[in-house]
Design an enzyme around this catalytic site. Structure first.
Site, PDB file in Angstrom:
ATOM      1  N   CYS A  74       0.815  -1.218   0.000  1.00 16.91           N
ATOM      2  CA  CYS A  74       0.000   0.000   0.000  1.00 16.91           C
ATOM      3  C   CYS A  74       0.850   1.270   0.000  1.00 16.91           C
ATOM      4  O   CYS A  74       0.465   2.276  -0.576  1.00 16.91           O
ATOM      5  CB  CYS A  74      -0.916   0.047   1.224  1.00 16.91           C
ATOM      6  SG  CYS A  74      -2.171  -1.256   1.265  1.00 16.91           S
ATOM      7  N   HIS A  75       1.987   1.238   0.723  1.00 18.24           N
ATOM      8  CA  HIS A  75       2.782   2.464   0.948  1.00 18.24           C
ATOM      9  C   HIS A  75       4.082   2.407   0.148  1.00 18.24           C
ATOM     10  O   HIS A  75       5.004   1.693   0.511  1.00 18.24           O
ATOM     11  CB  HIS A  75       3.104   2.612   2.435  1.00 18.24           C
ATOM     12  CG  HIS A  75       1.887   2.629   3.315  1.00 18.24           C
ATOM     13  ND1 HIS A  75       1.075   3.731   3.462  1.00 18.24           N
ATOM     14  CD2 HIS A  75       1.334   1.659   4.079  1.00 18.24           C
ATOM     15  CE1 HIS A  75       0.079   3.444   4.288  1.00 18.24           C
ATOM     16  NE2 HIS A  75       0.201   2.187   4.673  1.00 18.24           N
ATOM     17  N   CYS A 105      -2.873  -0.670  11.167  1.00 17.15           N
ATOM     18  CA  CYS A 105      -2.702  -1.214   9.812  1.00 17.15           C
ATOM     19  C   CYS A 105      -2.560  -2.729   9.845  1.00 17.15           C
ATOM     20  O   CYS A 105      -3.138  -3.437   9.024  1.00 17.15           O
ATOM     21  CB  CYS A 105      -1.455  -0.614   9.153  1.00 17.15           C
ATOM     22  SG  CYS A 105      -1.772   0.932   8.270  1.00 17.15           S
ATOM     23  N   CYS A 171      12.567  20.915  34.727  1.00 15.23           N
ATOM     24  CA  CYS A 171      13.905  20.568  34.234  1.00 15.23           C
ATOM     25  C   CYS A 171      14.123  21.103  32.821  1.00 15.23           C
ATOM     26  O   CYS A 171      15.099  21.799  32.554  1.00 15.23           O
ATOM     27  CB  CYS A 171      14.102  19.050  34.223  1.00 15.23           C
ATOM     28  SG  CYS A 171      14.399  18.340  35.847  1.00 15.23           S
ATOM     29  N   HIS A 172      13.208  20.776  31.901  1.00 16.47           N
ATOM     30  CA  HIS A 172      13.487  20.961  30.474  1.00 16.47           C
ATOM     31  C   HIS A 172      13.160  22.356  29.951  1.00 16.47           C
ATOM     32  O   HIS A 172      13.350  22.623  28.759  1.00 16.47           O
ATOM     33  CB  HIS A 172      12.778  19.871  29.671  1.00 16.47           C
ATOM     34  CG  HIS A 172      13.286  18.502  30.014  1.00 16.47           C
ATOM     35  ND1 HIS A 172      14.561  18.078  29.716  1.00 16.47           N
ATOM     36  CD2 HIS A 172      12.711  17.469  30.686  1.00 16.47           C
ATOM     37  CE1 HIS A 172      14.739  16.844  30.162  1.00 16.47           C
ATOM     38  NE2 HIS A 172      13.630  16.452  30.758  1.00 16.47           N
ATOM     39  N   CYS A 213      11.111   9.449  32.798  1.00 17.91           N
ATOM     40  CA  CYS A 213      11.034  10.757  33.465  1.00 17.91           C
ATOM     41  C   CYS A 213       9.975  10.728  34.559  1.00 17.91           C
ATOM     42  O   CYS A 213      10.202  11.212  35.665  1.00 17.91           O
ATOM     43  CB  CYS A 213      10.730  11.866  32.452  1.00 17.91           C
ATOM     44  SG  CYS A 213      12.195  12.508  31.610  1.00 17.91           S
TER      45      CYS A 213
END
Lengths: 252, 151
Positions: A74-75, A105, A171-172, A213
């Protein structure tokens, strides 16, 4: 040792400055790795994550299930496919990421048993499709149908949680460039998943990292492939808009 | 950009307030700055050092630096704690360890003796404090002894 310390101090100054500027361009986790780790990512013959990409290519082209169909039946063109996720599945309307779409799929199109989240096959297929968009710049999320999910993901990111009562952004966003013991805190961008993580000695998904995390702040982690984590994934995609796809990235 | 500057100024203000609270010896500390002992026992220096360094305990070196600690790769998210015993007495140290956000709600430092107003706590930690009352007494003894002659 001295060089490494100097490098860290320099980087720390740079990112302390950058994190104070609202709307500043996002900085990939790549910039927070040692030169050795960066070199490992940059060379496709040395990058261990490429083993999963290659395994994924083989799986992608193998017929499977009661329908005896291969993904490739298909792809044919995969470049840009990974950019579209997370999104709403056009048939069910459910929020899916690339991995849960692959599972759908397999169930619907191949009539096969879907790969388990975080299994080697799931990581391989996701790495292969992800790598097909390598180098493409992430765009902001614009689909208005995703707005509610995006808000929920952002709320998860900014809400303090766990026994240690810390939010992702503590933190981020607030501590970027600072040291947690020997590890420099990055901006927490998601533009290289599945990544090969040296600590894991394996490829791993973004959801595995999110669980680490959450467990780190002693919060009850969400399930791999859960709606809650796909919403966070959507928010992280928005947050990293402007960065390039690095799949498979290598991190410490 | 304007928001960015505001954030930056806020960060500077937070740092300035923090250093005033911790280093200005002439200011009489407020009553709310002190926490009486949580347990009727004398804190032990060596056990407190273990609480400070151990990954399975307080693990303070994750975020703080202390030259007297032999732990490698010390973090720098929180302030360095050299000479902290000159700046804060035992009751003040205990207050900050129990819940530093009572002083500064924006502080990144977790509360080590609190079970209220937490969300999504992992099952194994529900209803439990990060440190026990005795571990906090040990840690306070260790930190109160961190005194430098010049400070």
């Amino acid at each position: 040792m001295l060089l490494s310390t100097l490098w860290r101090l320099g980087l720390s100054g740079l990112f302390s400055l950058a994190s104070c500027t609202a709307g500043a361009a996002p900085v990939s986790g790549y910039a927070f790795q040692s030169a050795d780790t960066q070199a490992l990512q940059d060379d496709p013959f040395m990058n261990p994550g490429m083993l999963w990409v290659d395994a994924g290519k083989a799986l992608f082209n193998t017929k499977a299930g009661a329908a005896n169909k291969a993904c490739s039946d298909c792809h044919q063109t995969l470049e840009g496919t990974a950019d579209k996720f997370p999104r709403l599945n056009p048939r069910t309307g459910a929020l899916v990421n690339l991995t849960t779409q692959i599972q759908l799929c397999q169930l619907d199109q191949q009539q096969a048993t879907p790969v388990a989240y975080e299994s080697q096959a799931a990581l391989a297929l996701t790495s292969y499709v992800g790598h097909a968009s390598f180098g493409r710049k992430w765009q902001p999320v614009t689909d208005p149908a995703l707005a509610t999910y995006l808000q929920r993901g952002a709320a998860y990111f900014s809400r303090r949680k766990g026994q240690l009562d810390l939010a992702c952004g503590d933190c981020h966003v607030r501590s970027v460039g600072k040291l947690l013991r020997g590890d420099m805190i990055s901006e927490g961008h998601s533009n290289g998943y599945p990544i090969y993580r040296l600590e894991w000695q394996s490829a791993g998904s973004l959801h595995r990292r999110l669980r680490s995390c959450d467990i780190g702040v002693r919060a009850e982690p969400r399930a791999l492939g859960s709606q809650a984590y796909i919403e966070v994934e959507l928010y992280l995609r928005q947050r990293a808009a402007g960065l390039s796809n690095e799949t498979p990235a290598v991190r410490r | 950009m304007r928001t960015g500057v505001c954030h930056w100024l806020a960060a500077v203000a937070t740092v300035a307030t923090g250093s005033l609270l911790t280093s200005c010896a002439t200011v009489e500390p407020a009553l709310t700055d002190r926490q009486p002992p949580l347990v009727n026992a004398v804190g032990r220096y060596a056990q407190g050092e273990a609480v400070f360094n151990s990954r399975d305990s307080g693990h303070c070196v994750l975020c703080h630096q202390l030259a007297n600690s032999r732990a490698p790769f010390q973090g720098n998210i929180g302030p360095a704690l050299d000479g902290i015993g000159n700046r804060l007495d035992a009751a003040q140290l205990r207050f900050r360890i129990v819940d530093s956000r009572r002083l500064n709600p924006a502080s990144l430092m977790p509360a080590y003796f609190n079970t209220n107003n937490l969300q999504q706590v992992a099952t194994e930690f529900q209803g439990k404090t990060v440190l026990s009352a005795m571990e906090i007494e040990d840690l306070v003894a260790f930190l109160a002894a961190q005194q430098t002659p010049e400070a």
